[in-house]
Design a protein around this motif. Structure first.
Motif, mmCIF file in Angstrom:
data_model
loop_
_atom_site.group_PDB
_atom_site.id
_atom_site.type_symbol
_atom_site.label_atom_id
_atom_site.label_comp_id
_atom_site.label_asym_id
_atom_site.label_seq_id
_atom_site.Cartn_x
_atom_site.Cartn_y
_atom_site.Cartn_z
ATOM 1 N N TYR A 69 0.840 -1.245 -0.121
ATOM 2 C CA TYR A 69 0.060 -0.032 0.091
ATOM 3 C C TYR A 69 0.867 1.165 -0.021
ATOM 4 C CZ TYR A 69 -3.404 3.624 1.320
ATOM 5 O OH TYR A 69 -4.073 4.809 1.430
ATOM 6 N N ILE A 70 1.970 1.183 0.914
ATOM 7 C CA ILE A 70 2.851 2.484 0.967
ATOM 8 C C ILE A 70 3.288 2.693 -0.508
ATOM 9 C CG2 ILE A 70 4.882 3.045 1.843
ATOM 10 C CD1 ILE A 70 4.151 1.812 4.595
ATOM 11 N N GLN A 71 3.919 1.868 -0.890
ATOM 12 C CA GLN A 71 4.463 1.798 -2.526
ATOM 13 C C GLN A 71 3.819 2.350 -3.292
ATOM 14 O OE1 GLN A 71 6.132 -2.041 -3.355
ATOM 15 N NE2 GLN A 71 7.648 -2.194 -1.679
ATOM 16 N N LYS A 72 2.568 1.789 -3.364
ATOM 17 C CA LYS A 72 1.356 2.322 -4.262
ATOM 18 C C LYS A 72 0.950 3.740 -4.335
ATOM 19 C CE LYS A 72 -3.138 1.391 -5.940
ATOM 20 N NZ LYS A 72 -4.240 0.337 -6.015
ATOM 21 N N LEU A 73 0.737 4.029 -2.935
ATOM 22 C CA LEU A 73 0.478 5.648 -2.881
ATOM 23 C C LEU A 73 1.554 6.501 -2.791
ATOM 24 C CD1 LEU A 73 -1.803 7.395 -1.722
ATOM 25 C CD2 LEU A 73 -1.117 7.099 0.603
ATOM 26 N N LEU A 74 2.688 6.187 -2.539
ATOM 27 C CA LEU A 74 3.749 6.993 -2.935
ATOM 28 C C LEU A 74 3.949 7.100 -4.425
ATOM 29 C CD1 LEU A 74 6.526 5.707 -0.436
ATOM 30 C CD2 LEU A 74 5.430 7.946 -0.406
ATOM 31 N N LYS A 75 3.833 6.068 -5.218
ATOM 32 C CA LYS A 75 3.894 6.285 -6.638
ATOM 33 C C LYS A 75 2.850 7.042 -7.004
ATOM 34 C CE LYS A 75 4.311 3.491 -10.833
ATOM 35 N NZ LYS A 75 5.648 4.010 -11.264
ATOM 36 N N VAL A 76 1.555 7.126 -7.012
ATOM 37 C CA VAL A 76 0.548 7.930 -7.221
ATOM 38 C C VAL A 76 0.678 9.240 -6.906
ATOM 39 C CG1 VAL A 76 -2.069 8.235 -7.156
ATOM 40 C CG2 VAL A 76 -1.207 5.924 -7.328
ATOM 41 N N ASN A 77 1.177 9.597 -5.491
ATOM 42 C CA ASN A 77 1.159 11.029 -5.253
ATOM 43 C C ASN A 77 2.575 11.623 -5.425
ATOM 44 O OD1 ASN A 77 -1.412 10.732 -3.826
ATOM 45 N ND2 ASN A 77 -0.635 10.627 -1.951
ATOM 46 N N MET A 78 3.795 10.917 -5.633
ATOM 47 C CA MET A 78 4.963 11.521 -5.859
ATOM 48 C C MET A 78 5.641 11.383 -7.075
ATOM 49 S SD MET A 78 4.654 12.940 -2.887
ATOM 50 C CE MET A 78 6.617 13.769 -2.867
ATOM 51 N N GLU A 79 5.177 10.229 -7.950
ATOM 52 C CA GLU A 79 6.099 10.328 -9.124
ATOM 53 C C GLU A 79 5.994 11.776 -9.827
ATOM 54 O OE1 GLU A 79 6.143 7.134 -12.893
ATOM 55 O OE2 GLU A 79 4.292 7.297 -11.825
ATOM 56 N N GLY A 83 9.283 13.843 -10.880
ATOM 57 C CA GLY A 83 9.835 13.558 -12.216
ATOM 58 C C GLY A 83 10.778 12.764 -12.591
ATOM 59 N N ALA A 84 11.609 13.206 -13.366
ATOM 60 C CA ALA A 84 12.703 12.183 -13.770
ATOM 61 C C ALA A 84 13.460 11.752 -12.460
ATOM 62 C CB ALA A 84 13.770 12.949 -14.454
ATOM 63 N N GLU A 85 13.488 12.188 -11.299
ATOM 64 C CA GLU A 85 14.213 11.808 -10.167
ATOM 65 C C GLU A 85 13.524 10.478 -9.637
ATOM 66 O OE1 GLU A 85 14.967 14.824 -7.265
ATOM 67 O OE2 GLU A 85 15.431 16.229 -8.859
ATOM 68 N N TRP A 86 12.239 10.172 -9.871
ATOM 69 C CA TRP A 86 11.243 9.377 -9.160
ATOM 70 C C TRP A 86 12.051 7.997 -9.019
ATOM 71 C CZ3 TRP A 86 8.415 8.627 -5.245
ATOM 72 C CH2 TRP A 86 7.726 7.495 -5.245
ATOM 73 N N PRO A 87 12.300 7.332 -10.410
ATOM 74 C CA PRO A 87 12.866 6.001 -10.212
ATOM 75 C C PRO A 87 13.839 5.728 -9.022
ATOM 76 C CG PRO A 87 12.676 6.601 -12.448
ATOM 77 C CD PRO A 87 12.441 7.702 -11.696
ATOM 78 N N GLU A 88 14.936 6.587 -9.018
ATOM 79 C CA GLU A 88 15.938 6.562 -7.854
ATOM 80 C C GLU A 88 15.301 6.900 -6.462
ATOM 81 O OE1 GLU A 88 19.418 5.244 -6.497
ATOM 82 O OE2 GLU A 88 18.949 5.263 -8.632
ATOM 83 N N LYS A 89 14.583 7.775 -6.517
ATOM 84 C CA LYS A 89 13.915 8.046 -5.089
ATOM 85 C C LYS A 89 12.959 6.957 -4.709
ATOM 86 C CE LYS A 89 15.546 12.295 -4.435
ATOM 87 N NZ LYS A 89 16.685 12.448 -3.164
ATOM 88 N N GLU A 90 12.305 6.129 -5.552
ATOM 89 C CA GLU A 90 11.254 5.262 -5.160
ATOM 90 C C GLU A 90 12.266 4.009 -4.692
ATOM 91 O OE1 GLU A 90 7.676 2.641 -7.246
ATOM 92 O OE2 GLU A 90 9.289 3.170 -8.469
#
Length: 235
Positions: A69-79, A83-90
């Motif tokens: 759930y945490i992973q999913k909500l973070l992706k929805v709200n923070m991707e 921006g381009a930094e998301w894959p590393e931040k995830e």
């Protein structure tokens, strides 16, 4: 001789201060310190058409369903904001979320019927740590599903976070916000009266006279005593 004695006193005072701060952090993390249970008035939220309840959690004790759930909500709200930094931040956030130092407050919707399972609709992730020799509560995440935003719940959770910080003798609440997340920036700076911290990149570069250097985020804080204010806001 006088200078020597003065230096010894100074070193002793610094060591005593360091020990006191370490003990504060250790006490805040103690297993019998359930931060949510100390504030029963914040264990439920019945406002603006919402009927919710809160439960505490810890990173090293999360169920697989909560991790997902945490992973999913973070992706929805923070991707978007990252921006381009998301894959590393995830990847970083996945490592952070399961740490034994990660403390949580999960928000659940009250089931309509007794035999219905409660569904989580958001969470807070925070930690007790030290910034510039100041003990602080560092807010890592405040994430809510879109349907539950704009109904006073975020402010309610931040009031709880600040109470937890004060109860544990922290000098401030500190958090990082992406500049692209304009709604979050407005929420913290204008609605909650947080300030851009002296340790935020924009302030550091300004103090150094550096031009053209920018980071994608700001570090914000709300301080609770004069020492913390002097260090985290006014340096």
């Amino acid at each position: 001789m006088a200078d020597s004695r003065s230096n010894k006193r100074t070193r002793s005072q610094l060591m005593q201060r360091k020990k006191r701060i370490e003990e504060l952090i250790k006490s805040a993390y103690s297993s019998d310190n359930d931060n949510l249970s100390q504030f029963p008035q914040f264990q439920i939220y019945n406002k603006n058409g919402l009927s919710l309840f809160l439960k505490p959690g810890r990173g090293d004790k999360l169920s697989s369903s909560l991790k997902q759930y945490i992973q999913k909500l973070l992706k929805v709200n923070m991707e978007g904001p990252f921006g381009a930094e998301w894959p590393e931040k995830e990847k970083l956030k996945r490592r952070e979320m399961s740490s034994h130092e990660a403390l949580y407050i999960f928000v659940y919707e009250v089931p309509i019927t007794p035999d219905t399972e409660a569904s989580v609709i958001g969470f807070v992730h925070y930690r007790f740590t030290i910034e510039e020799d100041i003990p602080v509560l560092y807010l890592y995440e405040l994430q809510l599903e879109s349907a539950y935003q704009g109904k006073g719940l975020g402010k309610f959770l931040m009031e709880l976070v600040e109470l937890i910080a004060c109860k544990n003798c922290m000098g401030a609440v500190v958090l990082t916000v992406q500049k692209q997340n304009t709604s979050a920036v407005n929420f913290y700076l204008n609605k909650l009266r947080y300030n851009i911290s002296a340790i935020s990149p924009s302030k550091v570069y300004q103090q150094m006279g550096v031009i053209g250097e920018e980071k994608s985020y700001e570090i914000l804080c709300k301080t609770f005593d004069h020492e913390s204010k002097a260090v985290l806001e006014e340096s």
